[in-house]
Scaffold this active site. Structure first.
Site, PDB file in Angstrom:
ATOM      1  N   LYS A 176      -3.789  -6.179  -0.183  1.00 17.58           N
ATOM      2  CA  LYS A 176      -3.363  -5.187  -1.175  1.00 17.58           C
ATOM      3  C   LYS A 176      -2.395  -5.841  -2.161  1.00 17.58           C
ATOM      4  O   LYS A 176      -1.526  -6.619  -1.753  1.00 17.58           O
ATOM      5  CB  LYS A 176      -2.681  -4.037  -0.432  1.00 17.58           C
ATOM      6  CG  LYS A 176      -2.202  -2.899  -1.306  1.00 17.58           C
ATOM      7  CD  LYS A 176      -1.635  -1.781  -0.433  1.00 17.58           C
ATOM      8  CE  LYS A 176      -1.292  -0.553  -1.257  1.00 17.58           C
ATOM      9  NZ  LYS A 176      -0.872   0.580  -0.416  1.00 17.58           N
TER      10      LYS A 176
ATOM     11  N   SER B  41      -3.275   4.991  -1.134  1.00 20.24           N
ATOM     12  CA  SER B  41      -3.216   4.074  -2.255  1.00 20.24           C
ATOM     13  C   SER B  41      -3.993   2.780  -2.049  1.00 20.24           C
ATOM     14  O   SER B  41      -4.288   2.091  -3.021  1.00 20.24           O
ATOM     15  CB  SER B  41      -1.748   3.730  -2.586  1.00 20.24           C
ATOM     16  OG  SER B  41      -1.126   3.056  -1.511  1.00 20.24           O
TER      17      SER B  41
ATOM     18  N   SER C 125      -1.552   5.603   3.227  1.00 17.33           N
ATOM     19  CA  SER C 125      -2.299   4.727   2.324  1.00 17.33           C
ATOM     20  C   SER C 125      -3.264   3.765   2.982  1.00 17.33           C
ATOM     21  O   SER C 125      -4.103   3.180   2.295  1.00 17.33           O
ATOM     22  CB  SER C 125      -1.335   3.921   1.451  1.00 17.33           C
ATOM     23  OG  SER C 125      -0.903   4.736   0.415  1.00 17.33           O
TER      24      SER C 125
HETATM   25  N1  GLN Z   1      -0.378   9.467  -0.970  1.00 15.98           N
HETATM   26  C1  GLN Z   1       0.847   8.858  -0.556  1.00 15.98           C
HETATM   27  C2  GLN Z   1       1.789   8.789  -1.723  1.00 15.98           C
HETATM   28  O1  GLN Z   1       1.336   8.909  -2.813  1.00 15.98           O
HETATM   29  C3  GLN Z   1       0.540   7.534   0.027  1.00 15.98           C
HETATM   30  C4  GLN Z   1       1.581   6.496  -0.117  1.00 15.98           C
HETATM   31  C5  GLN Z   1       1.431   5.280   0.710  1.00 15.98           C
HETATM   32  O2  GLN Z   1       1.157   5.387   1.915  1.00 15.98           O
HETATM   33  N2  GLN Z   1       1.699   4.141   0.114  1.00 15.98           N
HETATM   34  O3  GLN Z   1       2.966   8.654  -1.587  1.00 15.98           O
END
Ligand code: GLN
Length: 475
Positions: free
Chosen positions: A79, A154, A178
């Site tokens: 990532k 994400s 995420s």
């Molecule tokens: N949907 C979550 C957010 O927007 C996911 C974030 C994550 O795990 N990096 O904060």
């Protein structure tokens, strides 16, 4: 016969050891797939074609000398919000468009030092903010199962890359779902370890008290294998625990007969839970029962506050963490007539909308006069959510829930409604708030052909139970 890029880590590792193929051939197969598919799917922001083939050559040498570790010669992706030495790491935000870290995140260093082959960096929501990968400044990622749908977020690029066989596995970050949610949308396995199990050093910080790093793989066994290599105490991250790392890959295939599994009723009472998702989850519960698990209904009464708590604590920590992105210390610097103007123009052009929204919400929640009303209250409720989990784990070994209330949705469908996107985290954020390990396993498809993941949540540092149960689900 599978193409080389379609292999799991286990299969690829065995093939390399038996000299059925070389790491160079395996790496080339992944690079060819990336070349054929990335334009459409947009899972990679950076592809390291030359260096990957060089690393593969070195790995072949290690294998030849009998010095191979479990991940030697296996091509993987990372990532883009995770630092990789000498490889551009943008976090999908233009402010870091030219940022080349001089170091590897600890978990990446552990893989690369045993000869893991870095294929490239995966698209994601900028700085990890999002649940659809549409908050990337490098364009959205398309779901390989249906190009009109999102890949989730994400870590959408990582999940899509694994699902589409552009890499053998990926390393991603999970603050509030995420890893798990995109894994569910793309039909692969995603594992979030307990907070403190894996080092966060070199992971671009988002909500520091929730951030974790873990694998996205094709099987649960592969996740266990990667975890075994990357977990453990790190003197560069004071929140990592000293507990020894269990042999996850030996434990993962063990029996689960007699294990107690809880069904948290609040997750199933949720309005908006898709009927096909419910049915697929229930089929998995029946399967666990058949395997001799004791199933019982349990209650986590504070579940309904999880999203509210998450979206106060995470933006607060986010707003503080992102302070360093000012155009001076890192990345792209815009011109300005004075210092303030330089900061403002660097951030205005370098951050997408959602990043700005989080900074504003977080700064507000932390400001004098509002701190007690928002941040402090959220922390209090966070303790209650954690206690809910601690209480149920006195009675059961693990919990089973859907990973997401619905399968992948359409690109642009929720883009202009941040609140609807926040609600997508409803099943994954509670375990994050409580610091518990959680796994998403692919458990089937909807009638429309979209993958559905089921989530197993375990007690803190109870990774083995989670992996062992997940291993028995459909995948
Ligand atoms: N949907 C979550 C957010 O927007 C996911 C974030 C994550 O795990 N990096 O904060």
């Amino acid at each position: 016969m599978k193409n080389l890029n379609e292999l799991t880590i286990k299969e690829a590792g065995e093939g390399l050891k038996k000299k059925k193929f070389t790491s160079v051939e395996l790496t080339q197969a992944c690079l060819d797939r990336i070349k054929a598919r990335n334009k459409e799917i947009n899972a990679f922001i950076t592809v390291c074609e030359e260096s990957a083939l060089e690393e593969a050559k070195i790995a072949d040498g290690l294998i030849h000398q009998g010095k191979a570790g479990p991940l030697t010669g296996i091509p993987f992706a990372v990532k883009d919000a995770i630092c990789t030495a000498e490889v551009r790491s943008t976090a999908s935000a233009k402010i870091l468009d030219n940022y080349i870290p001089p170091f590897d995140a600890t978990v990446i260093g552990k893989i690369r030092s045993q000869g893991g082959v870095l294929l490239g960096k995966n698209n994601c929501d900028a700085f990890g903010h999002g649940a659809s990968n549409e908050n990337s400044m490098y364009g959205p990622v398309r779901n390989p199962h249906d190009l009109s749908k999102v890949a989730g977020g994400s870590s959408g690029g990582s999940a899509a890359a694994v699902a589409d066989n552009m890499c053998i596995y990926a390393i991603a970050e999970d603050t509030g779902g995420s890893i798990r949610q995109p894994a569910s949308f793309c039909g692969v396995t995603g594992f979030r370890p307990s907070y403190g199990r894996n080092s966060r050093y070199g992971i671009m910080p988002m909500g520091s008290s929730l951030d974790t790093v873990g694998p996205i793989t094709k099987t649960v066994y592969d996740s266990a294998l990667v975890m075994e290599q990357i977990a453990g105490n790190d003197r560069l991250d004071a929140t990592t625990v000293n507990d020894p790392v269990p042999s996850y890959s030996e434990e993962v295939e063990g029996k689960i007969k007699g294990m107690r599994i809880g069904i948290p009723k609040e997750y199933f009472e949720l309005e908006g839970l898709d009927e096909e998702v419910r049915k697929i989850t229930e089929q998995q519960i029946a399967k666990l029962k058949k395997l001799g698990c004791k199933i019982e209904e349990v209650s986590l009464p504070h579940t309904k506050y999880a999203i509210a708590v998450y979206y106060i604590i995470v933006p607060s920590e986010d707003s503080s963490n992102l302070g360093r992105m000012d155009g001076i210390r890192y990345g792209v610097r815009q011109k300005g007539k004075d210092l303030y103007d330089l900061y403002a123009s660097s951030r205005a052009t370098g951050f997408p909308e959602e990043v700005k929204r989080r900074i504003l919400i977080g700064t507000y929640a932390l400001s004098a006069g509002y701190y007690d009303a928002y941040y402090k209250k959220a922390q209090t409720v966070r303790t209650l959510i954690k206690k809910d989990f601690e209480n149920v784990f006195k009675k059961v070994d693990a919990l089973i829930t859907p990973t997401s209330p619905f399968p992948a949705f359409g690109i642009d469908e929720k883009k202009d409604n941040p609140l609807a996107l926040y609600m997508a985290d409803v099943m994954v954020s509670p375990a994050s708030i409580a610091g518990m390990p959680a796994l998403s396993v692919n458990c089937g498809k909807t009638a429309a052909g979209l993958p559905v993941g089921v989530q197993i949540i375990g007690p803190r540092l109870g990774e083995e139970a989670v992996l062992k149960i997940g291993d028995k689900l459909y995948s």
